[in-house]
Design a protein around this motif. Structure first.
Motif, PDB file in Angstrom:
ATOM      1  N   SER A 104       0.823  -1.218   0.000  1.00  0.00           N
ATOM      2  CA  SER A 104       0.000   0.000   0.000  1.00  0.00           C
ATOM      3  C   SER A 104       0.859   1.271   0.000  1.00  0.00           C
ATOM      4  CB  SER A 104      -0.925   0.005   1.218  1.00  0.00           C
ATOM      5  OG  SER A 104      -0.159  -0.115   2.408  1.00  0.00           O
ATOM      6  N   MET A 105       2.178   1.129   0.115  1.00  0.00           N
ATOM      7  CA  MET A 105       3.058   2.298   0.083  1.00  0.00           C
ATOM      8  C   MET A 105       3.361   2.751  -1.350  1.00  0.00           C
ATOM      9  SD  MET A 105       3.513   3.050   3.171  1.00  0.00           S
ATOM     10  CE  MET A 105       4.846   4.241   3.065  1.00  0.00           C
ATOM     11  N   PHE A 106       3.019   1.933  -2.328  1.00  0.00           N
ATOM     12  CA  PHE A 106       3.255   2.345  -3.715  1.00  0.00           C
ATOM     13  C   PHE A 106       2.417   3.589  -4.010  1.00  0.00           C
ATOM     14  CE2 PHE A 106       6.051  -0.850  -4.580  1.00  0.00           C
ATOM     15  CZ  PHE A 106       5.537  -2.134  -4.671  1.00  0.00           C
ATOM     16  N   ASP A 107       3.045   4.595  -4.631  1.00  0.00           N
ATOM     17  CA  ASP A 107       2.318   5.835  -4.877  1.00  0.00           C
ATOM     18  C   ASP A 107       2.335   6.266  -6.335  1.00  0.00           C
ATOM     19  OD1 ASP A 107       4.904   8.192  -3.713  1.00  0.00           O
ATOM     20  OD2 ASP A 107       4.951   6.512  -5.116  1.00  0.00           O
ATOM     21  N   TYR A 108       2.960   5.460  -7.181  1.00  0.00           N
ATOM     22  CA  TYR A 108       3.067   5.842  -8.588  1.00  0.00           C
ATOM     23  C   TYR A 108       3.174   4.557  -9.379  1.00  0.00           C
ATOM     24  CZ  TYR A 108       4.806   8.743 -12.503  1.00  0.00           C
ATOM     25  OH  TYR A 108       4.968   9.412 -13.694  1.00  0.00           O
ATOM     26  N   PHE A 109       2.415   4.493 -10.467  1.00  0.00           N
ATOM     27  CA  PHE A 109       2.356   3.253 -11.242  1.00  0.00           C
ATOM     28  C   PHE A 109       2.612   3.558 -12.711  1.00  0.00           C
ATOM     29  CE2 PHE A 109       0.667   0.837  -7.718  1.00  0.00           C
ATOM     30  CZ  PHE A 109       0.045   1.800  -6.961  1.00  0.00           C
ATOM     31  N   LEU A 110       3.322   2.654 -13.366  1.00  0.00           N
ATOM     32  CA  LEU A 110       3.705   2.887 -14.749  1.00  0.00           C
ATOM     33  C   LEU A 110       3.469   1.628 -15.578  1.00  0.00           C
ATOM     34  CD1 LEU A 110       6.275   3.826 -12.641  1.00  0.00           C
ATOM     35  CD2 LEU A 110       6.805   5.162 -14.662  1.00  0.00           C
ATOM     36  N   TRP A 111       3.258   1.824 -16.854  1.00  0.00           N
ATOM     37  CA  TRP A 111       3.221   0.722 -17.812  1.00  0.00           C
ATOM     38  C   TRP A 111       4.327   0.936 -18.835  1.00  0.00           C
ATOM     39  CZ3 TRP A 111       0.447  -3.723 -17.693  1.00  0.00           C
ATOM     40  CH2 TRP A 111      -0.661  -3.780 -16.833  1.00  0.00           C
ATOM     41  N   TYR A 112       5.054  -0.145 -19.100  1.00  0.00           N
ATOM     42  CA  TYR A 112       6.111  -0.133 -20.100  1.00  0.00           C
ATOM     43  C   TYR A 112       5.819  -1.207 -21.137  1.00  0.00           C
ATOM     44  CZ  TYR A 112       9.134   2.691 -17.030  1.00  0.00           C
ATOM     45  OH  TYR A 112       9.676   3.690 -16.239  1.00  0.00           O
ATOM     46  N   LYS A 113       6.278  -0.935 -22.341  1.00  0.00           N
ATOM     47  CA  LYS A 113       6.149  -1.885 -23.445  1.00  0.00           C
ATOM     48  C   LYS A 113       7.559  -2.313 -23.829  1.00  0.00           C
ATOM     49  CE  LYS A 113       4.631  -1.544 -28.286  1.00  0.00           C
ATOM     50  NZ  LYS A 113       3.989  -0.608 -29.247  1.00  0.00           N
ATOM     51  N   LYS A 114       7.743  -3.589 -24.093  1.00  0.00           N
ATOM     52  CA  LYS A 114       9.089  -4.066 -24.383  1.00  0.00           C
ATOM     53  C   LYS A 114       9.114  -5.020 -25.552  1.00  0.00           C
ATOM     54  CE  LYS A 114      13.202  -5.880 -22.095  1.00  0.00           C
ATOM     55  NZ  LYS A 114      13.593  -6.771 -23.201  1.00  0.00           N
ATOM     56  N   TYR A 115      10.027  -4.733 -26.502  1.00  0.00           N
ATOM     57  CA  TYR A 115      10.304  -5.658 -27.585  1.00  0.00           C
ATOM     58  C   TYR A 115      11.552  -6.456 -27.216  1.00  0.00           C
ATOM     59  CZ  TYR A 115       7.124  -2.754 -30.350  1.00  0.00           C
ATOM     60  OH  TYR A 115       6.031  -2.078 -30.813  1.00  0.00           O
ATOM     61  N   PRO A 116      11.718  -7.634 -27.803  1.00  0.00           N
ATOM     62  CA  PRO A 116      12.905  -8.447 -27.513  1.00  0.00           C
ATOM     63  C   PRO A 116      14.201  -7.682 -27.760  1.00  0.00           C
ATOM     64  CG  PRO A 116      11.318  -9.714 -28.770  1.00  0.00           C
ATOM     65  CD  PRO A 116      10.804  -8.307 -28.748  1.00  0.00           C
ATOM     66  N   ALA A 117      15.180  -7.875 -26.906  1.00  0.00           N
ATOM     67  CA  ALA A 117      16.518  -7.288 -27.046  1.00  0.00           C
ATOM     68  C   ALA A 117      16.500  -5.761 -27.018  1.00  0.00           C
ATOM     69  CB  ALA A 117      17.196  -7.776 -28.318  1.00  0.00           C
ATOM     70  N   GLU A 118      15.412  -5.158 -26.501  1.00  0.00           N
ATOM     71  CA  GLU A 118      15.366  -3.706 -26.339  1.00  0.00           C
ATOM     72  C   GLU A 118      15.008  -3.373 -24.905  1.00  0.00           C
ATOM     73  OE1 GLU A 118      13.699  -2.636 -30.819  1.00  0.00           O
ATOM     74  OE2 GLU A 118      12.858  -1.674 -29.040  1.00  0.00           O
TER      75      GLU A 118
END
Lengths: 117, 114
Positions: free
Chosen positions: B28-42
């Motif tokens: 519950s201490m998390f205060d910021y959330f992100l989404w990342y997109k990833k391609y192989p080898a990047e």
């Protein structure tokens, strides 16, 4: 504006050797973090640097170390390499300033693929 | 102790339909959330983020929803396009003694079918 750059992109070492990876953050970014990505453990936090000082550290053995220079560039060193150190090592930078009053977005470089034989 | 979980390792969606990726967290201490997109080898590419004081953030085709009481967030992609095929990671952040640490989920591989 150029993104985060990491060198080298690929590296092959043998067990017992040591390795140094380099990261140049986005211009103006002073905070640099390092992460390890493996198929089994996913993306795991290694450490974070700001103003040449380590501010935070993940649960990795002392063989993993890093440093940051006055121009914010950072290096990561792994000594006495083990087979399990084979991974993609990612560097991320952000605009965050210390002491942090809020969290901020981290932007990642392409990573260095380390293979330990 | 996995503080951030993405329970679906993979998801397949028809082009033009909505893609919904889910993420659960325990701290519950998390205060910021992100989404990342990833391609192989990047490296991961930042997509969208949301602060814990909000429940929705929208950026073009991407919308992130946060349900703090359920400790759940989701990423909606509408309409889905073939170029969206990648691995998506959710990440949560908290301040620890003034420093920030990102904790990632295990990722969901999204495949958009033509």
């Amino acid at each position: 504006k150029a993104g985060v750059t990491q060198t080298p992109r690929y590296l092959i070492k043998t067990r017992g050797q040591q390795v140094t990876l380099s990261c140049s953050p986005i211009s103006g970014h002073r905070s640099v973090s390092w992460y390890q990505q493996t198929p089994g453990q996913g993306l795991q936090f290694l450490f974070e640097y700001f103003s040449e000082t380590q501010r935070n550290k993940g649960n990795f053995p002392g063989r993993f170390s890093g440093r940051q220079f006055s121009n914010s560039r950072s290096e990561m060193n792994v000594s006495t390499l083990e087979l399990g150190d084979s991974a993609l090592y990612l560097c991320a930078s952000s605009l965050r300033d210390f002491p942090y009053v809020s969290t901020d977005t981290q932007y990642f470089g392409p990573g260095t693929r380390l293979t330990v034989l | 102790d996995q503080q951030v979980k993405q329970n679906s390792p993979s998801l397949s969606v028809q082009e033009g339909r909505i893609s919904i990726l889910n993420c659960d967290y325990t701290n519950s201490m998390f205060d910021y959330f992100l989404w990342y997109k990833k391609y192989p080898a990047e490296g991961p590419t930042f997509l969208i983020s949301i602060s814990s004081i909000k429940d929705k953030n929208e950026d073009g085709r991407f919308t992130v929803f946060l349900n703090k009481s359920a400790k759940h967030l989701s990423l909606h992609i509408v309409p889905s396009q073939p170029g969206d095929s990648a691995v998506y990671f959710c990440a949560a952040s908290s301040l620890i003694q003034g420093a920030q640490k990102l904790v990632f989920g295990q990722g969901t591989r999204l495949t958009i079918n033509p």
